[in-house]
Design a protein around this motif. Structure first.
Motif, PDB file in Angstrom:
ATOM      1  N   ALA A   1     -17.110 -17.457   5.852  1.00 21.25           N
ATOM      2  CA  ALA A   1     -17.180 -18.481   4.799  1.00 21.25           C
ATOM      3  C   ALA A   1     -17.609 -19.828   5.377  1.00 21.25           C
ATOM      4  O   ALA A   1     -18.463 -20.529   4.807  1.00 21.25           O
ATOM      5  CB  ALA A   1     -15.826 -18.613   4.100  1.00 21.25           C
TER       6      ALA A   1
ATOM      7  N   THR B   1     -24.512 -14.341  -1.441  1.00 21.68           N
ATOM      8  CA  THR B   1     -23.992 -13.317  -0.522  1.00 21.68           C
ATOM      9  C   THR B   1     -23.647 -12.048  -1.282  1.00 21.68           C
ATOM     10  O   THR B   1     -23.192 -12.085  -2.422  1.00 21.68           O
ATOM     11  CB  THR B   1     -22.728 -13.805   0.226  1.00 21.68           C
ATOM     12  OG1 THR B   1     -21.743 -14.203  -0.730  1.00 21.68           O
ATOM     13  CG2 THR B   1     -23.052 -14.955   1.144  1.00 21.68           C
TER      14      THR B   1
ATOM     15  N   ILE C   1     -21.136  -9.095  -0.607  1.00 21.55           N
ATOM     16  CA  ILE C   1     -20.016  -8.723   0.265  1.00 21.55           C
ATOM     17  C   ILE C   1     -19.713  -7.240   0.066  1.00 21.55           C
ATOM     18  O   ILE C   1     -19.389  -6.793  -1.038  1.00 21.55           O
ATOM     19  CB  ILE C   1     -18.765  -9.572  -0.029  1.00 21.55           C
ATOM     20  CG1 ILE C   1     -19.096 -11.065   0.066  1.00 21.55           C
ATOM     21  CG2 ILE C   1     -17.640  -9.216   0.944  1.00 21.55           C
ATOM     22  CD1 ILE C   1     -17.942 -11.990  -0.286  1.00 21.55           C
TER      23      ILE C   1
ATOM     24  N   VAL D   1     -12.933 -14.753  -2.736  1.00 26.95           N
ATOM     25  CA  VAL D   1     -14.196 -15.171  -3.364  1.00 26.95           C
ATOM     26  C   VAL D   1     -13.999 -16.277  -4.396  1.00 26.95           C
ATOM     27  O   VAL D   1     -14.967 -16.940  -4.788  1.00 26.95           O
ATOM     28  CB  VAL D   1     -14.948 -13.989  -4.009  1.00 26.95           C
ATOM     29  CG1 VAL D   1     -15.449 -13.030  -2.956  1.00 26.95           C
ATOM     30  CG2 VAL D   1     -14.097 -13.275  -5.050  1.00 26.95           C
TER      31      VAL D   1
ATOM     32  N   TRP E   1     -15.118 -19.247  -2.559  1.00 23.29           N
ATOM     33  CA  TRP E   1     -16.303 -18.946  -1.754  1.00 23.29           C
ATOM     34  C   TRP E   1     -17.334 -20.059  -1.886  1.00 23.29           C
ATOM     35  O   TRP E   1     -17.549 -20.592  -2.982  1.00 23.29           O
ATOM     36  CB  TRP E   1     -16.883 -17.605  -2.194  1.00 23.29           C
ATOM     37  CG  TRP E   1     -17.657 -16.893  -1.136  1.00 23.29           C
ATOM     38  CD1 TRP E   1     -18.971 -16.586  -1.154  1.00 23.29           C
ATOM     39  CD2 TRP E   1     -17.150 -16.394   0.096  1.00 23.29           C
ATOM     40  NE1 TRP E   1     -19.329 -15.919  -0.010  1.00 23.29           N
ATOM     41  CE2 TRP E   1     -18.218 -15.791   0.789  1.00 23.29           C
ATOM     42  CE3 TRP E   1     -15.887 -16.409   0.705  1.00 23.29           C
ATOM     43  CZ2 TRP E   1     -18.072 -15.206   2.038  1.00 23.29           C
ATOM     44  CZ3 TRP E   1     -15.751 -15.828   1.949  1.00 23.29           C
ATOM     45  CH2 TRP E   1     -16.823 -15.239   2.607  1.00 23.29           C
TER      46      TRP E   1
ATOM     47  N   SER F   1     -21.580 -15.059  -5.108  1.00 28.01           N
ATOM     48  CA  SER F   1     -21.449 -13.788  -4.385  1.00 28.01           C
ATOM     49  C   SER F   1     -21.385 -12.607  -5.338  1.00 28.01           C
ATOM     50  O   SER F   1     -21.012 -12.741  -6.506  1.00 28.01           O
ATOM     51  CB  SER F   1     -20.196 -13.799  -3.502  1.00 28.01           C
ATOM     52  OG  SER F   1     -19.038 -13.960  -4.298  1.00 28.01           O
TER      53      SER F   1
END
Length: 338
Positions: A206, A221, A223, A239, A242, A246
């Motif tokens: 992060a 991103t 993940i 998240v 985050w 994401s």
């Protein structure tokens, strides 16, 4: 006569569960790596080990097949064989899938010799492991790496005729399904499969993205979440704080995994099998790893190899950049990713 086979899911993949196999207990209970990291879980692991031995003895298998996780597996095989010796009964044939990484540690080959007392046959996934095992008195067969089977199945399913070992996903389909803007820079993040790894590595990842987001304002991103309920819960909570948008994708789905790789510009991963997958996907990556300071000290003292990721080990060359231990900082990771 059909043989009874008991499968101990020491390292259970989602595919095994999808085939109808059931675990005696949640695999997360013994999914621990390290030295210091192991200590708080020792009692629970001992309880699970006893349960596993009891279940195996009650089942009276003809064949026992353990998979990976040598710490648990070999203790299980030793205790099970001791029980059969006590009862003066004929023990089942013991197979173990995935040879211990004897080539990585000082004195590793010497420790192989004791394996013949509890393992009747080793199934090896890396080239030349079987030869060294046989030289040390352990019957062994090279059966190939399971990741290559995944790639073969993926390409056959998609009717891809690929001349060399390469995994091709569908980048466009992935972007469309997840409504990703065409100009976005996608970074695949693979923080590990064990909760101890993920809780240590995800905050570092992060902070790395925080350093990169000004350079790449449209960065997103993906993940990759391992099929582990503790990992899933930790990432789902993380998240919310985050630094960039994401997408979370579940582990154990080969097509989705390689679609995400194809859509990505680069990957940041915790050391493991995934480094092989990323090379097969032709996705540039950086391998990162941190552990407890005692575990790191032990690795530095006992390891006899220079690299930690499997592609680098196999080629004995740093084809993948690695940021390990005290060098695994957000600043170093950001620089390597750039």
């Amino acid at each position: 006569m059909l043989l009874s086979i008991i499968l101990m899911f020491i390292y259970v993949r989602a595919k095994m569960s999808s085939e109808g196999m059931q675990s005696l207990f949640p695999i997360e209970d013994i999914s621990v790596m390290g030295i210091w990291e192991l200590l708080p879980h020792l009692y629970r692991i001992r309880v699970r080990l006893k349960e596993t031995v009891e279940a195996a003895a009650l089942f009276e298998p003809h064949v026992v097949l353990t998979v990976d996780s040598k710490g648990f597996s070999f203790r299980f095989l030793k205790q099970l064989r001791a029980r059969y010796n006590q009862q003066k009964s004929h023990w089942p044939v013991h197979f173990h899938y995935v040879a211990p990484s004897f080539w990585a540690w000082k004195g590793g080959e010497a420790r192989l010799r004791g394996l013949a007392e509890i393992v009747d046959h080793l199934l090896c996934i890396l080239p030349n492991e079987d030869k060294i095992c046989k030289l040390n008195g352990v019957p062994a067969t090279f059966v190939g790496h399971p990741v290559l089977e995944d790639v073969l199945e993926l390409n056959l399913r998609n009717n891809h005729i690929v001349p060399d070992w390469r995994a091709e996903g569908n980048a466009e389909d992935f972007r469309n399904k997840h409504v990703i803007p065409s100009g976005a820079t996608i970074v695949s993040l693979l923080p590990g499969s064990r909760v101890q790894e993920v809780t240590r590595m995800l905050p570092i990842f992060a902070n790395t993205l925080e350093l990169l987001k000004e350079t790449f304002p449209q960065m997103m991103t993906v993940i990759h979440v391992a099929p582990n309920k503790h990992v899933e819960n930790f990432i789902a909570d993380a998240v919310h704080r985050w630094p960039v948008p994401s997408v979370l994708i579940p582990g154990g789905m080969t097509q989705l995994r390689y679609d995400a790789f194809s859509a990505s510009r680069v990957a940041l991963c915790t050391s493991g099998t995934v480094a092989v997958e990323l090379q097969l996907a032709r996705l540039p990556c950086v391998v990162a790893y941190r552990a407890n300071i005692l575990t790191e000290w032990y690795i530095k003292y006992k390891a006899k190899i220079r690299h930690i990721s499997l592609p680098n080990i196999l080629l004995d060359s740093a084809i993948i950049p690695e940021a390990l231990f005290r060098f695994c900082t957000p600043g170093n990771l950001a620089m390597l990713l750039m």
